[in-house]
Design a protein around this motif. Structure first.
Motif, PDB file in Angstrom:
ATOM      1  N   THR A  90       0.817  -1.147  -0.027  1.00  0.00           N
ATOM      2  CA  THR A  90      -0.079  -0.070  -0.058  1.00  0.00           C
ATOM      3  C   THR A  90       0.967   1.307  -0.059  1.00  0.00           C
ATOM      4  O   THR A  90       2.072   0.998   0.153  1.00  0.00           O
ATOM      5  CB  THR A  90      -0.869  -0.040   1.331  1.00  0.00           C
ATOM      6  N   PHE A  91       0.194   2.405  -0.040  1.00  0.00           N
ATOM      7  CA  PHE A  91       1.159   3.748  -0.332  1.00  0.00           C
ATOM      8  C   PHE A  91       1.322   4.227   1.413  1.00  0.00           C
ATOM      9  O   PHE A  91       0.154   4.642   1.707  1.00  0.00           O
ATOM     10  CB  PHE A  91       0.280   4.647  -1.156  1.00  0.00           C
ATOM     11  N   ALA A  92       2.350   3.906   1.757  1.00  0.00           N
ATOM     12  CA  ALA A  92       2.618   4.269   3.414  1.00  0.00           C
ATOM     13  C   ALA A  92       2.241   5.765   3.799  1.00  0.00           C
ATOM     14  O   ALA A  92       2.011   6.027   4.698  1.00  0.00           O
ATOM     15  CB  ALA A  92       3.710   3.809   3.687  1.00  0.00           C
ATOM     16  N   SER A  93       2.574   6.571   2.704  1.00  0.00           N
ATOM     17  CA  SER A  93       2.652   8.079   2.686  1.00  0.00           C
ATOM     18  C   SER A  93       1.152   8.761   2.876  1.00  0.00           C
ATOM     19  O   SER A  93       0.992   9.943   2.939  1.00  0.00           O
ATOM     20  CB  SER A  93       3.548   8.785   2.186  1.00  0.00           C
ATOM     21  N   MET A  94       0.107   7.752   2.410  1.00  0.00           N
ATOM     22  CA  MET A  94      -1.086   8.326   2.343  1.00  0.00           C
ATOM     23  C   MET A  94      -2.165   7.705   3.408  1.00  0.00           C
ATOM     24  O   MET A  94      -1.659   6.543   3.891  1.00  0.00           O
ATOM     25  CB  MET A  94      -1.769   7.680   0.797  1.00  0.00           C
TER      26      MET A  94
END
Ligand code: ADP
Ligand code: MG
Lengths: 255, 636
Positions: A90-94
């Motif tokens: 997944t996109f960890a910064s989102m």
């Protein structure tokens, strides 16, 4: 009824190791097919070829009649295939919601939009998907801090964002507690039945497999060992001898 | 292109070609020595040592001094060469033990920066010890003659050099296959886990590798002395070519480095042998560097891991997970408005000098922000971002000079110049990732630099282009400041807007998880390519403004030091926040301006500051601040 997915003669080796050899199967619309086998059997490699992360050495993969072998993952996704990964990606910064919005933005071909505010696009659709998988309460949390089981749910929501006709789920319940596993698979089964999505999934928990799979497909050292309904597979002497007896099938977790 | 190779004196083409070939091969030797040192160090430590060119330069200087001190002669000369290699090796050991040991686990970018800090330090130390003038190398006793080959005469020393490289290759082969040290080095190169398993020995293995690598570079500097000089530009002069050789040869492959050095020598020969032929009106010898880099680009597109390198499974990210990128909180927005009000009021308060500095800071803030967009949002590290700043500056200046465009029009040529360059170079760069990508961006910046330097008719060469002045309405310092303020703020807002747009999100998606991004229809490579182009566009705007601020442009605007300045600004401010580059530009420009006014040896101080910062904050200042202060918040 024509098959959603038809795989014939699929093979892949890494150096000298034959990870998958000569695998053929097909998947009907709305069908849940379980792919089982011990660690290292070649399940993930199969998924990687189906979704385009790996190019098969030989074989054809037909999605609704069209050969997709060797296409890039992003193209296969546009043809209506969603995937969850064995090790979640997944996109960890989102935030959780933004992860789903990202998939929706891509689905609606808005990726090159330079000046719109991404965070305010498709909020309702994203929230609906998160509600579906029971993650609406955590929508604003960053993905980087979620528990593993919750990440798997986010992945499911993301994978559903493009209204796929085929869902590939590599160990969707790995790392979850038994109760959570059963709940997630029940949820998945319900969603895909409602929407008529075909699912190919791998799973180590035999209770989950026997409860939800329409058909089971047993892989051993890259080869198809047996195939059939849960009952047929349970009764298959070869499968019993090779796995069920030894308990290897019940070995938990990924590699 | 098609003209047969002929020499002015009527020499048969083949003989002329052969003699050129031998000259080329001779020059490949020093390059090979330096490159193989770099590649050995990289293989074990995974550090790309920017300071490797400095070891080469020190090797030349030390050899010069040692030969002079030993009084020349056979023993004086060769004793000096050996001493130089040993001394360079020991300096490498000192660098490894004092600096690199502390940052082996820091992100690659910080390691590269620390080694660049060493470059700056060594430059000033060399300036102090040996002075600004080039020192003419002594000739090698016993090898001063020449061997006749038909009508051509081949210097004996060239023949020595040609044979020397394979000799070193053989010695290294023995070292790596017949000694315990060498076998350990090979094992460590092949398997990173191995190094950790070595335990205590690991430290000394790494130090030993640094000694070997630095000594090879020093040897390279020393043996080229009879053919040239010892000078202060040798370090950065060779490093780009060394990067090319190691990347083309395959990182970690010594034989690959040798083959790549030969390949480059052959290209040289081709360019020189075709002197007088031209392509699109440009003399071929002028584009020698361009040819070299073009070959590299082709090799890398076909074999991204180099001729003899091993294909690496390149993981997308290194180091910690990026925190969420959040819009600034309200308090910060008020602060930003206050800063803006101050900036608007500045012309009424500050003197001309301060206002010029402020203008420069604004321009660099935009330049740094463009790089930050690429790095922070896109996860693409560029080591040659000055190329697009410079292309913007030249884009504007060329229009003014050759077509007499007014400033207003020329300022539109600037972003086009930057974007076009980035579009072309970026197409190659985004095919690679990690340090390979960073090295390629640096190489492309050197192409741009070489073109500006060598294409004298158009670019004015080293002198650059003068007389690039603003239109009369913007000619006063306050008026130009106002223009820059407006343009920079509009651009910064645009960058910010894009960072939060679907495109910005898609870029971040590709940075966070290329695997997931690809699986939801995002073409990560294409996104990066566009980001590269956009970053080039914004850098081009900054470059255009800079040209009019200074009234001139020169190849320095594309040089490695300016690229590194931008990186330092971004890292000073922190990669994680959009305001970071602004803070970094202010801090860095103020610091540098102060240092330059303070002393002639400002490079030394700046280098020390960079090294100190990296050692003190191996995760970056912003990372440090975050860990220190934000930790409380999340716990609360
Ligand atoms: N990228 C790869 N490189 C080399 N070998 C691999 C790679 N991916 C998988 N393998 C090998 O292929 C075989 C099958 O692995 P995998 O498909 O991950 O099995 P499963 O998912 O069933 O546990 C294993 O022997 C594994 O080591
Ligand atoms: Mg697996």
């Amino acid at each position: 009824m024509s098959a959603v997915l038809e795989v014939a003669g699929l093979s892949k080796s890494f150096g000298g190791v034959k990870a998958v050899s000569d695998v053929s199967f097909s998947l009907a619309a709305g069908e849940l097919l379980a792919l089982i086998g011990p660690n290292g059997a070649g399940k993930t490699t199969c998924f990687n070829m189906l979704m385009g992360q790996l190019r098969p050495d030989t074989g054809t993969i037909k999605l609704a009649g069209r050969d997709i072998a060797g296409l890039a993952p992003r193209r296969i996704w546009r043809l209506g295939v969603g995937r969850t990964f064995q090790i979640t990606a997944t996109f960890a910064s989102m935030s959780v919601r933004e992860n789903v919005q990202m998939a929706l933005l891509s689905h609606h071909r808005r990726l090159l939009s330079l000046f719109a505010d991404a965070g305010s696009q498709y909020i309702d659709d994203a929230m609906a998907l998160l509600t579906l998988v029971g993650m609406e309460a955590q929508a604003e949390r960053p993905c980087g801090v979620l528990a593993y089981g919750d990440l798997k749910r986010v992945e499911l929501a993301v994978a559903l964002a493009n209204n796929p006709k085929l869902l590939l789920m590599d160990e969707p319940t790995a790392g979850m507690a038994p109760r959570e596993r059963i709940a997630l698979m029940e949820l998945t089964a319900r969603i895909v039945k409602e929407r008529g999505i075909s699912v190919l999934f791998t799973e180590h928990d035999m209770d989950v497999v026997f409860a939800h799979a329409d058909r089971i497909f047993v892989l051993n050292r890259g080869r198809l060992l047996a195939e059939g309904t849960p009952q047929q597979v349970r009764d298959n002497a070869l499968v019993q001898e090779t796995y069920l007896g030894s308990g290897a099938m019940f070995a938990d977790g990924g590699q | 292109m098609t003209a047969a190779p002929t020499a002015d004196n009527g020499t048969p083409p083949l003989e002329f070609f052969l003699s050129q070939l031998l000259t080329g091969l001779a020059s490949a030797s020093a390059l090979f020595l330096v490159a193989c040192g770099l590649t050995i160090i990289f293989g074990v430590t995974r550090i790309v040592n920017f300071a490797h060119g400095s070891f080469y330069m020190l090797g030349a200087y030390i050899a010069y001094s040692a030969i002079t001190a030993l009084g020349g002669g056979f023993f004086g000369f060769w004793g000096g060469v050996i001493l130089a290699a040993l001394a360079a090796g020991l300096i490498g050991v000192a660098m490894e033990m004092t600096i690199l040991r502390r940052i082996y686990h820091a992100p690659e970018l910080f390691q590269l920066l620390a080694t660049f800090g060493v470059v700056l330090i060594v430059q000033d130390v060399a300036l102090y010890l040996w002075g600004p003038e080039d020192l003419l190398g002594p000739r090698a006793p016993g090898l001063t003659g020449a061997v006749a080959m038909g009508s051509q005469r081949i210097p004996e020393y060239d023949i020595f050099l040609i044979l020397f490289a394979p000799l070193v290759l053989g010695v290294l082969w023995l070292l790596f296959h017949r000694t315990r040290f060498g076998i350990l080095v090979r094992a460590a190169t092949q398997d990173r886990q191995m190094v950790a398993a070595l335990g205590v020995n690991q430290k000394w293995l790494l130090t030993g590798v640094f000694f070997l690598g630095a000594a090879l570079a020093g040897l390279g500097g020393a043996i080229q002395l009879p053919k040239g000089n010892a000078g202060l530009t040798m370090d950065l002069g060779i490093i780009a070519e060394v990067f090319v050789v190691t990347v083309v040869g395959g990182m970690g492959s010594i034989l690959g480095a040798y083959l790549a050095a030969l390949l480059i020598a052959l290209i040289r020969v081709f360019a020189v042998a075709n002197a007088g032929s031209s392509l699109l009106g440009i003399q071929l010898w002028q584009v020698e560097l361009v040819l070299i880099f073009a070959v590299m680009a082709v090799v890398l597109v076909v074999r991204p891991w180099g001729l003899l390198g091993k294909r690496e499974t390149l993981t997308g990210h290194h180091g910690a997970v990026e925190p969420p990128l959040l819009a600034a909180p309200a308090a910060l927005k008020w602060f930003a408005l206050a800063v803006l009000a101050l900036l608007v009021a500045l012309p009424g308060m500050a003197g001309t000098y301060s206002l010029v500095i402020a203008t420069e800071i604004l321009i660099f803030a935009l330049f740094a922000a463009s790089l930050h967009f690429l790095m922070g949002v896109g996860g693409v590290i560029s080591f040659g971002h000055a190329a697009y700043f410079g292309l913007g500056a030249y884009g504007a200046a060329l229009m003014v000079k050759h077509f007499a465009w007014p400033m207003e029009a020329a300022l539109f040529a600037a972003p086009l110049g930057g974007a076009l360059g980035a579009l072309i170079f970026g197409w190659f760069c985004v095919r690679l990732s990690g340090v390979y990508l960073a090295m390629l961006t640096l190489a492309f910046a050197q192409i741009a630099w070489a073109v500006a330097f060598q294409w004298i008719d158009v670019t004015g060469g080293d002198n650059g282009i003068l007389g690039i002045w603003p239109s009369s309405w913007a000619a006063t310092t306050p008026a130009f400041y106002g223009l820059v303020l407006v343009v920079v703020i509009v651009m910064l807002l645009a960058i910010r807007r894009i960072a939060f747009s679907p495109f910005g999100y898609a870029l971040r998606a590709g940075r966070d998880s290329p695997l997931r991004a690809d699986a939801i229809g995002i073409d990560v490579r294409r996104m990066r390519w566009f980001a590269f182009t956009l970053a080039g566009l914004f850098a081009g705007v900054a470059g255009g403004l800079f040209a009019f601020l200074k009234g001139s442009v020169s190849p320095d605007l594309m040089g490695i030091p300016l690229s590194v300045d931008a990186l330092v600004m971004v890292l000073l401010g922190g990669v994680q926040t959009l305001a970071g580059p602004l803070v970094g530009a202010v801090t860095f420009t103020a610091l540098k301006t102060e240092l330059v006014s303070l002393t002639n040896y400002w490079r030394l101080l700046l280098g020390l500051v960079i090294v100190g910062l990296v050692i003190a904050f191996p995760q970056g200042i912003a990372g440090f601040v975050r860990d220190r202060f934000m930790a409380k918040e999340t716990r609360a």
